[in-house]
Design a protein around this motif. Structure first.
Motif, short mmCIF file in Angstrom:
data_model
loop_
_atom_site.label_atom_id
_atom_site.label_comp_id
_atom_site.label_asym_id
_atom_site.label_seq_id
_atom_site.Cartn_x
_atom_site.Cartn_y
_atom_site.Cartn_z
N TRP A 254 33.89 36.70 39.70
CA TRP A 254 33.64 38.14 39.74
C TRP A 254 32.13 38.36 39.67
CZ3 TRP A 254 37.86 40.73 36.11
CH2 TRP A 254 39.12 40.62 36.73
N GLU B 145 30.89 40.42 36.45
CA GLU B 145 31.83 41.34 35.82
C GLU B 145 32.74 40.53 34.89
OE1 GLU B 145 33.16 44.45 38.14
OE2 GLU B 145 34.89 44.94 36.90
N ARG B 146 32.81 40.96 33.65
CA ARG B 146 33.62 40.29 32.63
C ARG B 146 33.18 38.83 32.44
NH1 ARG B 146 34.90 45.00 30.74
NH2 ARG B 146 36.04 46.28 32.20
N VAL C 104 35.76 41.02 43.02
CA VAL C 104 36.78 41.82 43.72
C VAL C 104 36.35 43.27 43.89
CG1 VAL C 104 38.79 40.39 43.22
CG2 VAL C 104 38.04 42.07 41.53
N ASN C 105 35.49 43.74 43.00
CA ASN C 105 34.85 45.05 43.22
C ASN C 105 33.66 44.75 44.12
OD1 ASN C 105 36.64 46.40 41.47
ND2 ASN C 105 35.49 45.61 39.74
N LYS D 217 40.64 43.50 47.00
CA LYS D 217 41.12 44.51 46.05
C LYS D 217 41.01 45.83 46.80
CE LYS D 217 39.81 46.61 41.60
NZ LYS D 217 39.08 46.40 40.35
N GLU E 179 41.10 51.16 41.38
CA GLU E 179 39.91 51.39 40.57
C GLU E 179 38.69 51.74 41.42
OE1 GLU E 179 39.66 47.86 38.09
OE2 GLU E 179 41.01 48.78 36.63
N ARG F 193 45.43 41.66 46.70
CA ARG F 193 45.78 41.80 45.27
C ARG F 193 46.81 42.92 45.03
NH1 ARG F 193 41.66 42.88 41.60
NH2 ARG F 193 42.16 41.29 40.06
N PHE G 68 47.07 44.37 42.12
CA PHE G 68 46.60 45.10 40.94
C PHE G 68 46.26 46.53 41.35
CE2 PHE G 68 43.02 46.31 38.08
CZ PHE G 68 43.73 46.34 36.90
N LYS H 144 48.61 39.39 39.19
CA LYS H 144 48.22 38.99 37.84
C LYS H 144 49.45 38.56 37.03
CE LYS H 144 44.17 41.94 37.41
NZ LYS H 144 43.35 42.83 36.58
N ASP I 60 47.29 44.27 32.52
CA ASP I 60 45.97 43.77 32.86
C ASP I 60 45.50 42.68 31.90
OD1 ASP I 60 43.51 43.37 33.84
OD2 ASP I 60 42.63 45.24 33.14
N GLU J 243 38.34 38.33 28.90
CA GLU J 243 38.03 39.76 28.84
C GLU J 243 38.64 40.43 27.61
OE1 GLU J 243 39.22 41.85 32.37
OE2 GLU J 243 38.86 43.81 31.48
N HIS K 190 35.99 46.11 26.10
CA HIS K 190 37.30 45.53 25.75
C HIS K 190 37.19 44.47 24.65
CE1 HIS K 190 38.86 46.65 30.05
NE2 HIS K 190 38.76 47.69 29.25
C1 BDP Z 1 40.32 44.55 34.85
C2 BDP Z 1 38.87 44.53 34.59
C3 BDP Z 1 38.03 45.00 35.72
C4 BDP Z 1 38.50 44.34 37.01
C5 BDP Z 1 39.95 44.63 37.22
C6 BDP Z 1 40.53 43.88 38.41
O1 BDP Z 1 38.62 45.32 33.45
O2 BDP Z 1 36.70 44.69 35.41
O3 BDP Z 1 37.76 44.81 38.08
O4 BDP Z 1 40.68 44.18 36.13
O5 BDP Z 1 41.20 42.88 38.19
O6 BDP Z 1 40.84 43.56 34.04
O7 BDP Z 1 40.34 44.27 39.54
#
Ligand code: BDP
Length: 693
Positions: A187, A195-196, A237-238, A316, A320, A353, A355, A387, A392, A420, A555
């Motif tokens: 990520w 990220e994370r 993924v973002n 993704k 979000e 994905r 999610f 996932k 999550d 995370e 988190h």
């Molecule tokens: C969450 C995270 C975020 C991720 C998202 C994901 O908080 O940072 O972008 O999942 O999996 O766990 O897309």
């Protein structure tokens, strides 16, 4: 001497002098400290059985011209042997007593009996045979496979035998991975943030690429290969649309050139809106628009020209804030298949994905409601990446009910290696027990025995390709993962992806021997600490099926007061009613599981509050009331950490002083963090329960 002999000798000498070693200098962020070598320590100390192995690895022989992958296999074995056995690994160009002969099956047939040839031929591409035999009166070991990648994996297995104190005599073992695509998902963002991520900044230095390649790229690939990882998604993924720009494709190609030499294919996450952002002529990313389709076809052509073995795209979409097909009133299927068509001529895949957030009254139901209806609609080169849990990556969730519900779709399991929700790099939690629990869970999709492992390896529904992905916990910290115990999670992920039926305890044993030593006291103590560390983390953060008690944003900290929607605490009790008389999320599972999940008295306590709103004074199967059980679990979690500290202090003379000190410091932080969770949550819950009186 032949050229080849010269080459092998040269490699051995370089290695011996520490020049071709994998711990090359010049890495500002990765000094050659013990922690930076992860599980490939190649130490002789504390491994008494190595003496017996000295006669079984005197030299290496590669009878035919070698590929870059085979060259890496040779240099790795040479380095491992030299460091562990204390003598330079040489070759005089032929098989002698104690020679390890490496090559593909086509090259090594003449050494093998027919039955062994058939055995290798029946393995998949990455499977290998390691066999001790006598050829022309010489005692040799043959490591072979249908491909050079398989030989590399065989070599790492052979090295692992040495590292874990196993005998190298009379070997006759064949192995193949159960899962085809064993991937890390990074990520990582182009600006170097992760990220994370809790292990420093991104490993990828986009500003320096492609001209300059950090020596750690090779190291990273080598560590991945040693545990069988064969795919890497480089970016978050973002996704930043910049990743599809030609200059970033050049940068990616420079990384792919290194990874390829370790059997690893490179993947990217494109932003779904890339055509709009990057092309001057497009003002849409509609997957049904011909110009958009043509843009993706051209883009994939460009990528494959620079990276012929490019793996494909992870996406993704419509989640979000990420763009996706829904903006154009198109479905996930239309979005995924459009990309699949662009990749298909090149042999690439799409990992789409699952999610997403939907319109269900219970968020846990969203992924199933959104995707189940699309079973059988995705193109053959599309995986749905799911996932492990429906919310999550919570410390503990029941499995996402989509597993087993989409038999006509290739399913990829997404695990999170980075912690995370499990304490970042502060907690020592060893995650393999969590993954083992998940993989061995029965979905009952096709009756008893329909485990997640069988769905993920593709065997339950006879899929040609299978995939496991892990969100990486890797950064540019000297120790790669933020703490030494987090290294075990990278290791365990790779080993479980190779063989989802391995036990967490067996993997811990390997890792401890490879990372520390084979001393019985050290191994037993560390294994004991590791095996309970995940459950302890669940206990002191979110026991009995609780989830999302953490703060928003990082988190990391407890914040139950702001998370009422997730835990449902009120005067009458605690938990969310997802049973048949609640949100009926339980109805997304097979009837065998519904029966258990719907029944407050039969459901395992670990899932109780996930599925039921339970009165505070209800007596549980443990004999305690709910409130007492909570207190019991929070305390149990904290005292586990207290005990780990005592046990670790007892290992002071067994472990490298610097590592001992850094782990102790980390465990003390974990102790403080666990106590904070315990007090914050217990104060809050007892307060709410008290309002009843
Ligand atoms: C969450 C995270 C975020 C991720 C998202 C994901 O908080 O940072 O972008 O999942 O999996 O766990 O897309």
């Amino acid at each position: 001497m032949s050229d080849k002999t010269n080459r092998v000798l040269f490699l051995s000498l370089l290695t011996f002098c520490g020049l071709a070693g994998t711990h090359a200098t010049g890495k500002e962020n990765a000094p050659d400290v013990q922690e930076s070598r992860l599980w490939l320590q190649y130490q002789a100390e504390g491994n008494p059985r190595l003496k017996e192995s000295a006669e079984d690895l005197r030299s290496i022989y590669v009878p035919s011209s070698s590929s870059p992958i085979l060259k890496n296999a040779v240099s790795e074995l040479s380095e491992a042997g030299t460091r562990m056995l204390g003598h330079a690994i040489t070759s005089d160009g032929a098989a002698q007593n104690g020679t390890v002969v490496l090559g593909t099956l086509a090259e090594l047939k003449r050494y093998l009996p027919k039955e062994s040839i058939n055995r290798v031929a029946s393995l998949n591409d990455e499977g290998y045979l390691i066999k001790s035999l006598t050829a022309a009166g010489k005692r040799i070991t043959v490591i072979t496979s249908r491909t050079d990648r398989g030989v590399l994996y065989g070599v790492f297995h052979f090295i692992r035998l040495m590292q874990t104190g196993e005998s190298l005599r009379s070997l006759d073992l064949a192995e193949q991975p159960a899962v085809h695509l064993r991937m890390l998902n990074h990520w990582d963002n182009p600006d170097g943030s992760v990220e994370r991520g809790y292990a420093g900044r991104s490993l990828w230095k986009w500003g320096e690429l492609p001209e300059k390649t950090d020596p750690r790229y090779r190291e990273y690939a080598r560590f991945c290969a040693s545990i069988g990882i064969n795919g890497v998604v480089l970016n978050n993924v973002n996704a930043d649309p910049v990743m599809m720009r030609s200059d970033y494709i050049e940068k990616t190609a420079a990384l792919a050139d290194i990874f390829r030499q370790w059997g690893i294919r490179t993947y990217l996450t494109p932003n779904f809106a890339s055509p709009m952002v990057l092309s001057k002529n497009l003002n849409t990313a509609d997957p049904m628009n011909r110009d958009v389709q043509a843009w993706w076809a051209d883009k994939t052509d460009e990528i494959y020209q620079r990276i012929p073995d490019f793996g494909g795209f992870l996406i993704k979409a419509d989640s979000e804030g990420q763009p996706g097909p829904k903006s154009y009133d198109r479905s996930h299927v239309e979005g995924a298949n459009m990309l699949a068509e662009a990749l298909e001529p090149h042999g690439g895949i799409v990992l789409w994905r699952a999610f997403v957030y939907g319109k269900s009254e219970d968020r846990a139901k969203d992924a199933y409601n959104e995707f189940r209806k699309f079973d059988g609609c995705f193109n053959d080169n599309v995986f749905l990446q799911i996932k492990n849990g429906p919310l999550d990556f919570q410390p503990r969730e029941p499995f996402t009910p989509l597993f087993g519900a989409m038999p006509k779709t290739s399913i990829a399991l997404e695990l999170q290696i980075t912690k995370e929700y499990l304490g970042h790099s502060t907690s020592s939690a060893y995650l393999a027990p969590m993954w083992e629990e998940l993989l061995q869970t029965d979905t009952y999709a096709k009756g008893k025995g329909s485990t997640i492992a069988r769905i993920v390896d593709g065997s339950l529904d006879r899929h040609a390709l299978s995939c496991i992905a892990g969100v990486a916990n890797i950064g540019d910290d000297a120790n790669w993962c933020g703490s030494i115990f987090n290294q075990a999670n990278w290791y365990a992920f790779g080993r479980l992806a190779w063989n989802p039926d391995l036990s967490a305890a067996a993997i811990a044993d390997e890792w401890i021997r490879m990372t520390f030593c084979s001393d019985v006291e050290t191994c037993t103590t560390i294994r004991k600490m590791m095996m309970g560390s995940y459950e302890a983390c669940v206990d002191y953060t979110m026991p009995i099926g609780l989830n999302f008690l953490c703060n928003t944003g990082s988190h990391f900290k407890p914040d139950p007061a702001k998370r009422k929607a997730y835990h449902g605490a009120d005067a009458s009790g605690l938990g969310i009613n997802r049973s048949k008389n609640g949100s009926d999320y339980s109805g997304q599972y097979a009837p065998e599981l519904q029966a258990v999940f719907n029944d407050m008295d039969r459901i395992p306590l670990k899932y109780l509050l996930w599925f039921h709103h339970v009165p505070w004074d209800h007596t549980l199967s443990s004999g305690r009331t709910l409130l007492d059980e909570l207190e019991y679990r929070y305390d149990r979690g904290v005292s586990y950490v207290d005990t780990m500290i005592m046990e670790w202090i007892g290992l002071k003379d067994n472990v490298d002083a610097e590592i001992h000190a850094s782990v102790l410091e980390q465990l003390k932080k974990e102790q403080a963090w666990a106590r904070t969770w315990n007090t914050t949550c217990m104060d809050y819950f007892s307060g709410v329960a008290d309002t009843e009186k």
